[in-house]
Motif scaffolding. Structure first.
Motif, PDB file in Angstrom:
ATOM      1  N   TRP A  44       1.041  -1.338  -0.010  1.00  0.00           N
ATOM      2  CA  TRP A  44      -0.039   0.008   0.027  1.00  0.00           C
ATOM      3  C   TRP A  44       0.868   1.121  -0.031  1.00  0.00           C
ATOM      4  O   TRP A  44       1.758   1.439   0.906  1.00  0.00           O
ATOM      5  CB  TRP A  44      -0.965  -0.006   1.290  1.00  0.00           C
ATOM      6  CG  TRP A  44      -2.092  -1.013   0.941  1.00  0.00           C
ATOM      7  CD1 TRP A  44      -2.149  -2.348   1.388  1.00  0.00           C
ATOM      8  CD2 TRP A  44      -3.322  -0.755   0.421  1.00  0.00           C
ATOM      9  NE1 TRP A  44      -3.226  -2.884   1.095  1.00  0.00           N
ATOM     10  CE2 TRP A  44      -3.854  -1.993   0.291  1.00  0.00           C
ATOM     11  CE3 TRP A  44      -3.772   0.153  -0.320  1.00  0.00           C
ATOM     12  CZ2 TRP A  44      -5.102  -2.096  -0.279  1.00  0.00           C
ATOM     13  CZ3 TRP A  44      -5.070   0.155  -0.944  1.00  0.00           C
ATOM     14  CH2 TRP A  44      -5.682  -0.954  -0.673  1.00  0.00           C
ATOM     15  N   GLN A  45       0.600   2.015  -1.149  1.00  0.00           N
ATOM     16  CA  GLN A  45       1.417   3.210  -1.176  1.00  0.00           C
ATOM     17  C   GLN A  45       0.606   4.392  -1.010  1.00  0.00           C
ATOM     18  O   GLN A  45      -0.467   4.557  -1.632  1.00  0.00           O
ATOM     19  CB  GLN A  45       2.124   3.181  -2.588  1.00  0.00           C
ATOM     20  CG  GLN A  45       3.352   2.004  -2.503  1.00  0.00           C
ATOM     21  CD  GLN A  45       4.294   2.382  -1.760  1.00  0.00           C
ATOM     22  OE1 GLN A  45       5.044   3.654  -1.655  1.00  0.00           O
ATOM     23  NE2 GLN A  45       4.820   1.527  -0.988  1.00  0.00           N
ATOM     24  N   PHE A 229       6.007  -4.961  14.741  1.00  0.00           N
ATOM     25  CA  PHE A 229       4.779  -5.752  14.415  1.00  0.00           C
ATOM     26  C   PHE A 229       4.904  -6.353  12.852  1.00  0.00           C
ATOM     27  O   PHE A 229       5.925  -6.104  11.969  1.00  0.00           O
ATOM     28  CB  PHE A 229       3.516  -4.572  14.559  1.00  0.00           C
ATOM     29  CG  PHE A 229       3.436  -4.155  15.958  1.00  0.00           C
ATOM     30  CD1 PHE A 229       3.018  -4.668  16.761  1.00  0.00           C
ATOM     31  CD2 PHE A 229       4.182  -2.973  16.124  1.00  0.00           C
ATOM     32  CE1 PHE A 229       2.758  -4.329  18.258  1.00  0.00           C
ATOM     33  CE2 PHE A 229       4.270  -2.171  17.276  1.00  0.00           C
ATOM     34  CZ  PHE A 229       3.428  -3.075  18.152  1.00  0.00           C
ATOM     35  N   ARG A 230       3.836  -6.779  12.487  1.00  0.00           N
ATOM     36  CA  ARG A 230       3.956  -7.602  11.284  1.00  0.00           C
ATOM     37  C   ARG A 230       4.416  -6.750   9.882  1.00  0.00           C
ATOM     38  O   ARG A 230       5.454  -6.934   9.385  1.00  0.00           O
ATOM     39  CB  ARG A 230       2.552  -8.354  10.698  1.00  0.00           C
ATOM     40  CG  ARG A 230       2.529  -8.897   9.484  1.00  0.00           C
ATOM     41  CD  ARG A 230       3.481 -10.321   9.591  1.00  0.00           C
ATOM     42  NE  ARG A 230       3.479 -11.081   8.328  1.00  0.00           N
ATOM     43  CZ  ARG A 230       4.489 -10.822   7.228  1.00  0.00           C
ATOM     44  NH1 ARG A 230       5.458  -9.915   7.500  1.00  0.00           N
ATOM     45  NH2 ARG A 230       4.481 -11.549   6.271  1.00  0.00           N
ATOM     46  N   TYR A 231       3.797  -5.620   9.642  1.00  0.00           N
ATOM     47  CA  TYR A 231       4.055  -4.662   8.657  1.00  0.00           C
ATOM     48  C   TYR A 231       4.584  -3.532   9.139  1.00  0.00           C
ATOM     49  O   TYR A 231       4.539  -2.267   8.208  1.00  0.00           O
ATOM     50  CB  TYR A 231       3.021  -4.745   7.506  1.00  0.00           C
ATOM     51  CG  TYR A 231       2.833  -5.847   7.126  1.00  0.00           C
ATOM     52  CD1 TYR A 231       3.576  -6.323   5.911  1.00  0.00           C
ATOM     53  CD2 TYR A 231       1.397  -6.553   7.115  1.00  0.00           C
ATOM     54  CE1 TYR A 231       3.282  -7.571   5.499  1.00  0.00           C
ATOM     55  CE2 TYR A 231       1.218  -7.813   6.823  1.00  0.00           C
ATOM     56  CZ  TYR A 231       2.165  -8.371   5.836  1.00  0.00           C
ATOM     57  OH  TYR A 231       1.955  -9.577   5.215  1.00  0.00           O
ATOM     58  N   HIS A 232       4.740  -3.087  10.416  1.00  0.00           N
ATOM     59  CA  HIS A 232       4.880  -1.742  10.973  1.00  0.00           C
ATOM     60  C   HIS A 232       5.773  -1.848  12.073  1.00  0.00           C
ATOM     61  O   HIS A 232       5.899  -2.975  12.866  1.00  0.00           O
ATOM     62  CB  HIS A 232       3.548  -0.898  11.096  1.00  0.00           C
ATOM     63  CG  HIS A 232       2.697  -0.966  12.065  1.00  0.00           C
ATOM     64  ND1 HIS A 232       2.054  -2.159  12.511  1.00  0.00           N
ATOM     65  CD2 HIS A 232       2.855  -0.527  13.413  1.00  0.00           C
ATOM     66  CE1 HIS A 232       1.388  -1.957  13.640  1.00  0.00           C
ATOM     67  NE2 HIS A 232       1.884  -1.130  14.186  1.00  0.00           N
ATOM     68  N   TYR A 261       5.104   7.786  16.970  1.00  0.00           N
ATOM     69  CA  TYR A 261       5.644   7.567  15.796  1.00  0.00           C
ATOM     70  C   TYR A 261       5.551   6.249  15.059  1.00  0.00           C
ATOM     71  O   TYR A 261       5.586   5.115  15.715  1.00  0.00           O
ATOM     72  CB  TYR A 261       7.306   7.965  16.100  1.00  0.00           C
ATOM     73  CG  TYR A 261       7.285   9.224  16.530  1.00  0.00           C
ATOM     74  CD1 TYR A 261       7.515  10.528  15.890  1.00  0.00           C
ATOM     75  CD2 TYR A 261       7.676   9.238  17.918  1.00  0.00           C
ATOM     76  CE1 TYR A 261       7.778  11.573  16.697  1.00  0.00           C
ATOM     77  CE2 TYR A 261       7.750  10.339  18.791  1.00  0.00           C
ATOM     78  CZ  TYR A 261       8.142  11.498  17.761  1.00  0.00           C
ATOM     79  OH  TYR A 261       8.261  12.654  18.835  1.00  0.00           O
ATOM     80  N   TYR A 262       5.132   6.183  13.724  1.00  0.00           N
ATOM     81  CA  TYR A 262       4.745   4.909  13.176  1.00  0.00           C
ATOM     82  C   TYR A 262       5.604   4.995  11.923  1.00  0.00           C
ATOM     83  O   TYR A 262       5.742   5.750  11.186  1.00  0.00           O
ATOM     84  CB  TYR A 262       3.519   4.717  12.984  1.00  0.00           C
ATOM     85  CG  TYR A 262       2.629   4.479  14.096  1.00  0.00           C
ATOM     86  CD1 TYR A 262       2.532   3.085  15.034  1.00  0.00           C
ATOM     87  CD2 TYR A 262       1.844   5.738  14.721  1.00  0.00           C
ATOM     88  CE1 TYR A 262       1.708   3.430  15.982  1.00  0.00           C
ATOM     89  CE2 TYR A 262       1.014   5.575  15.938  1.00  0.00           C
ATOM     90  CZ  TYR A 262       0.957   4.503  16.421  1.00  0.00           C
ATOM     91  OH  TYR A 262       0.512   4.411  17.717  1.00  0.00           O
ATOM     92  N   TRP A 263       6.240   3.459  11.627  1.00  0.00           N
ATOM     93  CA  TRP A 263       6.815   3.431  10.360  1.00  0.00           C
ATOM     94  C   TRP A 263       5.847   2.406   9.700  1.00  0.00           C
ATOM     95  O   TRP A 263       5.782   1.536  10.303  1.00  0.00           O
ATOM     96  CB  TRP A 263       8.191   2.904  10.338  1.00  0.00           C
ATOM     97  CG  TRP A 263       8.538   2.372   9.196  1.00  0.00           C
ATOM     98  CD1 TRP A 263       9.104   3.223   8.034  1.00  0.00           C
ATOM     99  CD2 TRP A 263       9.015   1.200   8.884  1.00  0.00           C
ATOM    100  NE1 TRP A 263       9.395   2.134   6.895  1.00  0.00           N
ATOM    101  CE2 TRP A 263       9.347   0.860   7.579  1.00  0.00           C
ATOM    102  CE3 TRP A 263       8.582  -0.137   9.649  1.00  0.00           C
ATOM    103  CZ2 TRP A 263       9.713  -0.246   6.843  1.00  0.00           C
ATOM    104  CZ3 TRP A 263       8.965  -1.212   8.906  1.00  0.00           C
ATOM    105  CH2 TRP A 263       9.286  -1.428   7.797  1.00  0.00           C
ATOM    106  N   VAL A 264       5.527   2.385   8.326  1.00  0.00           N
ATOM    107  CA  VAL A 264       4.992   1.299   7.879  1.00  0.00           C
ATOM    108  C   VAL A 264       5.698   1.005   6.627  1.00  0.00           C
ATOM    109  O   VAL A 264       5.919   1.719   5.649  1.00  0.00           O
ATOM    110  CB  VAL A 264       3.521   1.749   7.241  1.00  0.00           C
ATOM    111  CG1 VAL A 264       2.672   0.605   6.619  1.00  0.00           C
ATOM    112  CG2 VAL A 264       2.657   2.529   8.587  1.00  0.00           C
ATOM    113  N   PHE A 265       5.893  -0.648   6.502  1.00  0.00           N
ATOM    114  CA  PHE A 265       6.669  -0.810   5.291  1.00  0.00           C
ATOM    115  C   PHE A 265       5.978  -0.715   3.903  1.00  0.00           C
ATOM    116  O   PHE A 265       4.628  -0.693   3.896  1.00  0.00           O
ATOM    117  CB  PHE A 265       6.454  -2.607   5.632  1.00  0.00           C
ATOM    118  CG  PHE A 265       7.293  -3.133   4.440  1.00  0.00           C
ATOM    119  CD1 PHE A 265       8.607  -3.345   4.390  1.00  0.00           C
ATOM    120  CD2 PHE A 265       6.621  -4.102   3.546  1.00  0.00           C
ATOM    121  CE1 PHE A 265       9.300  -3.688   3.265  1.00  0.00           C
ATOM    122  CE2 PHE A 265       7.368  -4.585   2.455  1.00  0.00           C
ATOM    123  CZ  PHE A 265       8.740  -4.414   2.101  1.00  0.00           C
ATOM    124  N   PRO A 266       6.780  -0.186   3.133  1.00  0.00           N
ATOM    125  CA  PRO A 266       8.252  -0.135   3.202  1.00  0.00           C
ATOM    126  C   PRO A 266       8.590   1.140   3.188  1.00  0.00           C
ATOM    127  O   PRO A 266       9.909   1.588   3.800  1.00  0.00           O
ATOM    128  CB  PRO A 266       8.565  -0.625   1.716  1.00  0.00           C
ATOM    129  CG  PRO A 266       7.436  -0.146   0.606  1.00  0.00           C
ATOM    130  CD  PRO A 266       6.254  -0.062   1.475  1.00  0.00           C
TER     131      PRO A 266
END
Ligand code: FES
Ligand SMILES: [Fe+2]
Length: 373
Positions: A44-45, A229-232, A261-266
């Motif tokens: 998801w972009q 976590f799985r994707y973040h 603060y969150y980072w979501v792959f990629p």
């Protein structure tokens, strides 16, 4: 030349034993092309502002890693995404944004409905084996969340809520109602490094003491923590007790208790404060080049908005310039004939290791597909 990370290095899941990826992970042109397909083509972009496609007929041209797409709000109110490439001779169909009942290609006038179906192809009588009714723009998955619009070039893989997992509800608990956020401003930073060098840097606080002296004065590094976590991953970066400077910058006296603060792959990150939110997206431009987009969002009716925004943006801009300089130094070092790979800090670089594991997983899917072909 390696075209997938699985060929390049075996990923070691045990952080304490793992080595960082070898330098070609950040340099190799074939690997970069594979990433466009396997990573950016299957996740998801962020593709724009949901407010630009709020009403039926609204459209917005965008792209994902060079793949042109157009977002459309259809007549029934659904958000749709289509390939923005005309089925005739390949011109881009939509440009910019606007509101239309249909999308007309500016080259020879082929016209598509808001459902992607070809409605008109002028002067095409007599063309054999051409079934106009079956011609349509290929569609992609699209969904909005708060002020953001997302698309996914792949029909497979998890839905957006599954990728975001629990963090929208965490944000809601911080009294940050994403539906009330309004876009304020954007800054683009071209950086001469591989997009993963920039993401790596975002994913650890290890560099704060040496690279960000101004941030070190504010943050309680003993309590700084990254949870994966799985994707973040989420980053807990509390302020030192009794610090007021940072919270004033963010315009809220309780910011120390409430920043998330969150980072979501990629490649995207959210910085959430009780009174504002910023988005960082790292766009891959080439094996050694990326564009980092910063956007700031505030709530409607924020008091003293311009003053708050100016302080928030100025502080962030200073940190960003320090980060860009570091990332470009890393990129230059990676080209050295005397460097191959390094190790991770178990205490501080678990988020970086988690990211590398996900890149490896997505690229290794190419090897799996090859094996089953
Ligand atoms: S390329 Fe679109 S109408 Fe010809
Ligand atoms: Fe940094």
């Amino acid at each position: 030349m390696a075209t997938c990370a699985a060929d390049l290095f075996p990923f070691e899941p045990d952080l304490s034993k793992a080595q960082t990826p070898p330098a070609p992970f950040y340099l190799d042109g074939a690997l970069f092309e594979a990433e466009k397909d396997r990573v950016f083509g299957r996740t998801w972009q962020w593709v724009g502002h949901a407010s630009d496609v709020a009403k039926p007929g609204d459209f917005l041209a965008s792209e994902i890693a060079g793949e042109p797409l157009v977002l459309v709000r259809d007549a029934g109110g659904g958000l749709r995404a289509f390939s923005n490439v005309c089925r005739h001779r390949g011109s881009l169909v939509a440009c910019g944004k606007g509101n239309r009942r249909s999308l007309q290609c500016p080259y020879h006038g082929w016209t598509y409905g808001l459902d992607g179906a070809l409605l008109a192809a002028p002067e095409f009588d007599g063309v054999r084996d051409f079934d106009k009714a079956s011609v349509r723009l290929p569609s992609f998955r699209a969904q909005d969340w708060g002020p953001f619009a997302f698309a996914n070039l792949s029909a497979e893989g998890p839905a957006l809520p599954e990728v975001l997992a629990g963090f929208p509800s965490e944000i809601a608990r911080l009294r940050c109602d994403v539906s009330r956020l309004r876009f304020h401003s954007r800054k683009d930073y071209p950086v001469r490094c591989n997009w993963k060098v920039y993401v790596d840097n975002f994913l650890e606080g290890y560099h704060v003491p040496t690279a960000h002296p101004s941030l070190l004065r504010e943050l309680d590094m003993d309590r700084y923590r990254v949870d994966t976590f799985r994707y973040h991953s989420s980053h807990f970066a509390p302020l030192k007790p009794g610090k007021g400077g940072e919270s004033r910058r963010y315009g809220d006296p309780d910011a120390s208790a409430g920043a998330l603060y969150y980072w979501v792959f990629p490649n995207w990150m959210l910085n959430v404060y009780p009174d504002n939110l910023s988005l960082n997206v790292v766009l891959p431009l080439g094996p050694e080049e990326c564009l980092v987009v910063f956007e700031w969002y505030f709530f409607e009716g924020t008091q003293d908005l311009e003053r708050t925004a100016e302080k928030t943006i100025a502080f962030s801009d200073g940190i960003q310039r320090e980060d860009m300089e570091i990332c470009e130094r890393v990129q230059r070092g990676l080209r050295s004939s005397r460097y191959t790979r390094g190790r991770y800090s178990v205490r501080r670089e678990n988020g970086v290791h988690h990211f590398h594991g996900l890149v490896h997983e997505f690229l290794a899917s190419e090897a799996r597909d090859r094996a089953t072909r």
